[in-house]
Design a protein around this motif. Structure first.
Motif, PDB file in Angstrom:
ATOM      1  N   ILE A 122       0.838  -1.197   0.000  1.00 35.79           N
ATOM      2  CA  ILE A 122       0.000   0.000   0.000  1.00 35.79           C
ATOM      3  C   ILE A 122       0.875   1.251   0.000  1.00 35.79           C
ATOM      4  O   ILE A 122       0.591   2.225  -0.716  1.00 35.79           O
ATOM      5  N   GLU A 123       1.945   1.247   0.770  1.00 35.21           N
ATOM      6  CA  GLU A 123       2.853   2.397   0.799  1.00 35.21           C
ATOM      7  C   GLU A 123       3.425   2.681  -0.587  1.00 35.21           C
ATOM      8  O   GLU A 123       3.537   3.849  -0.995  1.00 35.21           O
ATOM      9  N   GLN A 124       3.782   1.627  -1.309  1.00 39.57           N
ATOM     10  CA  GLN A 124       4.335   1.808  -2.652  1.00 39.57           C
ATOM     11  C   GLN A 124       3.307   2.412  -3.597  1.00 39.57           C
ATOM     12  O   GLN A 124       3.624   3.280  -4.419  1.00 39.57           O
ATOM     13  N   LEU A 125       2.052   1.965  -3.469  1.00 40.59           N
ATOM     14  CA  LEU A 125       0.993   2.491  -4.324  1.00 40.59           C
ATOM     15  C   LEU A 125       0.713   3.954  -4.004  1.00 40.59           C
ATOM     16  O   LEU A 125       0.488   4.764  -4.912  1.00 40.59           O
ATOM     17  N   ILE A 126       0.749   4.304  -2.732  1.00 39.23           N
ATOM     18  CA  ILE A 126       0.569   5.702  -2.331  1.00 39.23           C
ATOM     19  C   ILE A 126       1.683   6.567  -2.926  1.00 39.23           C
ATOM     20  O   ILE A 126       1.429   7.642  -3.480  1.00 39.23           O
ATOM     21  N   SER A 127       2.903   6.101  -2.800  1.00 35.93           N
ATOM     22  CA  SER A 127       4.049   6.862  -3.299  1.00 35.93           C
ATOM     23  C   SER A 127       3.970   7.053  -4.810  1.00 35.93           C
ATOM     24  O   SER A 127       4.267   8.135  -5.338  1.00 35.93           O
ATOM     25  N   ALA A 128       3.549   6.016  -5.520  1.00 39.54           N
ATOM     26  CA  ALA A 128       3.480   6.089  -6.979  1.00 39.54           C
ATOM     27  C   ALA A 128       2.317   6.956  -7.461  1.00 39.54           C
ATOM     28  O   ALA A 128       2.399   7.575  -8.527  1.00 39.54           O
TER      29      ALA A 128
END
Length: 233
Positions: A122-128
Motif C-alpha cells: 500500500i505504501e508503494q501504491l501511495i508513493s506512486a
C-alpha cells in the motif's frame, strides 16, 4: 531581482501556515485517497486490513475501508457490508483493467490498484500515485465548497462518506475466518451521492453527521473514474 531576506521569508511562511490553520479544512492540502475493499468472510483480507491500519494516520492520507457483500454466502454476513460498497468496487473494475471485483483490493485516488496484502504494497501504491490534483475542496460551516476547474466529460460526482475513524475489532464466529478477531481501519458506514460538479465554483450543503461518525467528501469523475479532490473533517 531582489529576494526576501531569510527572516522576512520565515515570517511570511509562518503567517501562511497560521491562515491555513484558522480556516480548518477550508485550506486543506490535497489528499491521497486509499480505499480498501474487504470482507470479514474473506480469509485473504486480514493482512490487507492490517496494512491499511499502518497507513491510516500518515499525513495527507485518507484511508477508508469499504466492506463488500459478495462473500456473505460463505457462512458469515459481514456486519459492515453494504451493497452500495460492492457496487462502488464493481464500477472501478473496467477502468482498472479488471474482469471483476475481488478481495482484498486497494484503490488509490480511483486510478491505480493492488491487492494490498503484501508488506509495503500500500505504501508503494501511495508513493506512486501521489495526491489528488483537481479543484480546491473545503468543508466548513455546514457547507461544501468546490473551486473552479476542469470536470472530465463536463461533470463529476460529489460523494459524501461517513466513517468510523480509528480501528474497530470484530470477532468472527463463522465462515473462512471462524474464531478470529479482525481489525478494521476507518470503516465506512454510508456512501451518498450529494450532487455534481461541472467545473464552476460550487457550494453544496453538508448534512450534519450522526453517531460520532467522521465525514469525508470526494469529487470524482463519473462511472468510477479518478478522484479529483477529497477533504475530511
Amino acid at each position: 531581482m531582489t529576494g526576501l531576506n531569510p527572516k522576512r521569508a520565515g515570517m511570511l511562511a509562518a503567517a501562511g501556515a497560521a491562515l491555513m490553520m484558522l480556516g480548518g479544512t477550508a485550506f486543506a492540502q490535497p489528499l491521497t485517497v486509499v480505499e480498501l475493499f474487504t470482507s470479514q468472510g474473506c480469509s485473504s483480507c486480514p493482512p490487507a486490513n492490517a496494512n491499511l491500519i499502518k497507513v491510516k494516520d500518515e499525513p495527507g492520507v485518507l484511508a477508508l475501508s469499504f466492506n463488500v457483500t459478495y462473500w456473505d454466502y460463505l457462512g458469515w454476513k459481514d456486519i459492515f457490508g453494504r451493497e452500495e460498497f460492492t457496487q462502488r468496487q464493481v464500477r472501478y473494475e473496467p477502468s482498472l483493467g479488471r474482469s471483476g471485483p475481488f478481495t482484498p483490493q486497494v484503490v488509490v485516488n480511483g486510478g491505480a490498484d493492488a491487492v494490498g496484502a503484501a508488506s509495503g504494497e500500500i505504501e508503494q501504491l501511495i508513493s506512486a500515485s501521489g495526491r489528488t490534483n483537481g479543484p480546491t475542496l473545503s468543508l466548513d460551516g455546514g457547507k461544501i465548497s468546490i473551486g473552479a476547474g476542469s470536470a472530465p466529460a463536463g461533470s463529476a460526482d460529489v460523494w459524501l462518506v461517513r466513517y468510523n475513524k480509528g480501528v474497530l475489532e470484530v470477532p468472527v464466529a463463522r465462515g473462512e475466518n471462524t474464531g478470529r478477531t479482525l481489525p478494521h481501519a476507518n470503516v465506512v458506514h454510508s456512501l451518498e451521492k450529494l450532487g455534481s460538479w461541472s467545473g464552476d465554483a460550487t457550494t453544496l450543503p453538508l448534512p450534519a453527521a450522526n453517531g460520532g461518525l467522521s465525514t469525508a467528501v470526494l469529487v470524482q469523475a463519473q462511472g468510477g473514474g479518478p478522484i479529483l479532490a477529497a477533504a475530511a473533517d
